[in-house]
Design an enzyme around this catalytic site. Structure first.
Site, PDB file in Angstrom:
ATOM      1  N   LYS A   1      41.604  39.365  27.392  1.00 44.12           N
ATOM      2  CA  LYS A   1      40.271  38.935  26.955  1.00 44.12           C
ATOM      3  C   LYS A   1      40.091  39.092  25.457  1.00 44.12           C
ATOM      4  O   LYS A   1      39.522  38.233  24.793  1.00 44.12           O
ATOM      5  CB  LYS A   1      39.183  39.736  27.687  1.00 44.12           C
ATOM      6  CG  LYS A   1      39.038  39.336  29.154  1.00 44.12           C
ATOM      7  CD  LYS A   1      37.810  39.972  29.777  1.00 44.12           C
ATOM      8  CE  LYS A   1      37.746  39.663  31.268  1.00 44.12           C
ATOM      9  NZ  LYS A   1      36.674  40.383  31.949  1.00 44.12           N
TER      10      LYS A   1
ATOM     11  N   LYS B   1      45.743  31.931  37.329  1.00 42.87           N
ATOM     12  CA  LYS B   1      44.729  32.209  38.348  1.00 42.87           C
ATOM     13  C   LYS B   1      43.466  31.407  38.048  1.00 42.87           C
ATOM     14  O   LYS B   1      43.184  31.073  36.883  1.00 42.87           O
ATOM     15  CB  LYS B   1      44.419  33.708  38.419  1.00 42.87           C
ATOM     16  CG  LYS B   1      43.660  34.231  37.225  1.00 42.87           C
ATOM     17  CD  LYS B   1      43.096  35.627  37.442  1.00 42.87           C
ATOM     18  CE  LYS B   1      42.312  36.005  36.197  1.00 42.87           C
ATOM     19  NZ  LYS B   1      41.804  37.342  36.144  1.00 42.87           N
TER      20      LYS B   1
ATOM     21  N   LYS C   1      36.811  31.562  35.340  1.00 42.73           N
ATOM     22  CA  LYS C   1      35.824  30.839  34.534  1.00 42.73           C
ATOM     23  C   LYS C   1      36.344  30.591  33.134  1.00 42.73           C
ATOM     24  O   LYS C   1      36.094  29.552  32.534  1.00 42.73           O
ATOM     25  CB  LYS C   1      34.541  31.668  34.423  1.00 42.73           C
ATOM     26  CG  LYS C   1      33.749  31.673  35.681  1.00 42.73           C
ATOM     27  CD  LYS C   1      32.531  30.771  35.607  1.00 42.73           C
ATOM     28  CE  LYS C   1      32.149  30.435  37.025  1.00 42.73           C
ATOM     29  NZ  LYS C   1      30.896  29.875  37.276  1.00 42.73           N
TER      30      LYS C   1
HETATM   31  P1  TYM Z   1      34.966  39.755  38.475  1.00 44.56           P
HETATM   32  O1  TYM Z   1      33.493  39.598  38.421  1.00 44.56           O
HETATM   33  O2  TYM Z   1      35.783  39.164  37.379  1.00 44.56           O
HETATM   34  O3  TYM Z   1      35.511  39.151  39.819  1.00 44.56           O
HETATM   35  C1  TYM Z   1      34.954  39.500  41.087  1.00 44.56           C
HETATM   36  C2  TYM Z   1      36.071  39.598  42.116  1.00 44.56           C
HETATM   37  O4  TYM Z   1      36.758  38.352  42.253  1.00 44.56           O
HETATM   38  C3  TYM Z   1      38.159  38.566  42.187  1.00 44.56           C
HETATM   39  N1  TYM Z   1      38.805  37.383  41.631  1.00 44.56           N
HETATM   40  C4  TYM Z   1      39.823  36.735  42.221  1.00 44.56           C
HETATM   41  N2  TYM Z   1      40.476  36.946  43.373  1.00 44.56           N
HETATM   42  C5  TYM Z   1      41.451  36.083  43.698  1.00 44.56           C
HETATM   43  N3  TYM Z   1      41.816  35.029  42.933  1.00 44.56           N
HETATM   44  C6  TYM Z   1      41.193  34.768  41.763  1.00 44.56           C
HETATM   45  N4  TYM Z   1      41.540  33.728  41.035  1.00 44.56           N
HETATM   46  C7  TYM Z   1      40.145  35.643  41.370  1.00 44.56           C
HETATM   47  N5  TYM Z   1      39.316  35.686  40.286  1.00 44.56           N
HETATM   48  C8  TYM Z   1      38.507  36.754  40.475  1.00 44.56           C
HETATM   49  C9  TYM Z   1      38.301  39.778  41.282  1.00 44.56           C
HETATM   50  O5  TYM Z   1      39.557  40.405  41.462  1.00 44.56           O
HETATM   51  C10 TYM Z   1      37.145  40.631  41.721  1.00 44.56           C
HETATM   52  O6  TYM Z   1      37.484  41.408  42.839  1.00 44.56           O
HETATM   53  N6  TYM Z   1      35.944  44.412  36.921  1.00 44.56           N
HETATM   54  C11 TYM Z   1      35.449  43.635  38.045  1.00 44.56           C
HETATM   55  C12 TYM Z   1      34.065  44.032  38.525  1.00 44.56           C
HETATM   56  C13 TYM Z   1      33.887  45.479  38.822  1.00 44.56           C
HETATM   57  C14 TYM Z   1      34.381  46.192  39.927  1.00 44.56           C
HETATM   58  C15 TYM Z   1      33.882  47.510  39.783  1.00 44.56           C
HETATM   59  C16 TYM Z   1      35.195  45.866  41.004  1.00 44.56           C
HETATM   60  C17 TYM Z   1      33.143  46.348  38.073  1.00 44.56           C
HETATM   61  N7  TYM Z   1      33.136  47.587  38.653  1.00 44.56           N
HETATM   62  C18 TYM Z   1      34.210  48.517  40.715  1.00 44.56           C
HETATM   63  C19 TYM Z   1      35.505  46.856  41.914  1.00 44.56           C
HETATM   64  C20 TYM Z   1      35.022  48.165  41.773  1.00 44.56           C
HETATM   65  C21 TYM Z   1      35.361  42.173  37.621  1.00 44.56           C
HETATM   66  O7  TYM Z   1      35.210  41.863  36.462  1.00 44.56           O
HETATM   67  O8  TYM Z   1      35.353  41.290  38.645  1.00 44.56           O
END
Ligand code: TYM
Length: 332
Positions: free
Chosen positions: A112, A195, A198
């Protein structure tokens, strides 16, 4: 009941198919068998600039989508991260346990920040994974349902929990990642080597759940496959086709092997047409349910108020224990 916790960012527009298949779908299933805590991570969202009105709207939109996807406030605790101040509080503690080099090795930060340039990259983005550690440890979660891209953050969580426990006494549960093999990483429909996301996906390769179903169907029908014609699951040599098979398998509940048999001797077009239909069947009711929740902001807010109260009860207890172990003087 074992406990699960997970979070999702309030992004503009809507969740994408990777968010749903990689994470949210599992959240819905796990609320039946686990003590489940799910949150919209607005504190994480501000690691990049946010317009206040848009952030507020996107947070509500995220909650509405989670409910539309099947989260049930009677079966899980659904809340907004900033409503529970303990996240920021334990986050600071975890920052003080994390090595600078250790944080520098987080690949999501490297990805990022390299896109933004160092002047626009905030210190918040740098310590983002450490806040995530606090998110998980506050709830003593046993498992964390996420996509593959979050695995490293859960490893960091285990490392920091162990470090705290061994220095100051048993305090935190060590969590396991809960990542499904088939949907842990959903790929861009136009470029199956990256992957779906967005920020990185091409617009045509990204399936937004709230797009017009016609647009979604078109994106699926024009997904990139390969010059061969055989429909076979082989992520190395046939990443595009394999991605479509994984998605279809999850949406229909049919094992990939069964789909391979079904499409024997058929062309890619058959798989894409069927998948386009399966997607439309999924997103059409999802869209209208989301709209239904958005039209009723009072219900939404009362769900969040109850969620925050339940979450705080757990988080406050863990934080108090951690503060005590650290040697902070009690406030009373
Ligand atoms: P975020 O908001 O980017 O994504 C939410 C969830 O979607 C999953 N994901 C995917 N899974 C499969 N294929 C893809 N192409 C794909 N893109 C996104 C992500 O792995 C995620 O599970 N850091 C985290 C949010 C967070 C969190 C936490 C998660 C904050 N605190 C505590 C677990 C526990 C995030 O940015 O997810």
């Amino acid at each position: 009941r074992p406990r699960v916790l997970s979070g999702i960012q309030p992004t503009a527009g809507s969740f994408h198919l990777g968010n749903y298949l990689g994470a949210v779908r599992q959240w819905v299933a796990l609320q039946e068998t686990h003590d489940a805590f799910y949150m919209v991570v607005d504190l994480h969202a501000i690691t990049v600039p946010q317009d206040p009105a848009a952030l507020r709207a996107n947070t509500r939109l995220a909650v509405a989508q989670l409910l539309a996807a099947g989260l049930d406030p009677d079966r899980c605790t659904l809340f907004v991260q900033s409503h529970v101040p303990e996240h920021a509080q334990l986050g600071w503690v975890m920052n003080c346990l994390t090595g600078f080099g250790e944080a520098s090795r987080m690949t999501q930060f490297k990805d990022k920040s390299s896109k933004q340039g160092s002047d626009r990259t905030t210190v918040g983005l740098f310590t983002y994974p450490v806040l995530q550690v606090a998110d998980i440890l506050l709830y003593q979660a046993n498992q964390v349902p996420v996509g593959e891209d979050q695995r490293q953050h859960i490893e960091l969580t285990r490392d920091l929990a162990e470090r705290f426990n061994s220095r100051l006494g048993e305090t935190f549960t060590l969590p396991e990642p809960y990542i499904l093999k088939e949907t842990g990483k959903i790929y861009d429909l136009q470029d199956p080597s990256v992957k779906m996301s967005k920020s990185a996906s091409t617009p045509k390769g990204l399936v937004n759940l709230l797009d017009d179903p016609k647009v979604t169907a078109k994106k699926v029908r024009s997904a990139v496959t390969d010059t061969d014609t055989v429909i076979r699951f082989d992520p190395v040599d046939k990443p595009g086709v394999s991605n479509l098979l994984s998605i279809s398998s999850t949406l229909t509940g049919k094992p990939v092997a069964e789909l391979e048999k079904e499409y024997e001797g058929k062309m890619y077009g058959a798989l894409k047409t069927d998948l386009a239909e399966q997607m439309v069947e999924f997103v059409t009711p999802f869209r209208s349910r989301t709209q239904g929740y958005l039209d009723d902001p009072e219900t939404l807010d009362s769900i969040l108020a109850k969620g925050a109260e339940k979450a705080r009860a757990v988080a406050a207890e863990t934080l108090a224990q951690a503060y005590d172990r650290i040697g902070f003087l009690p406030a009373k």
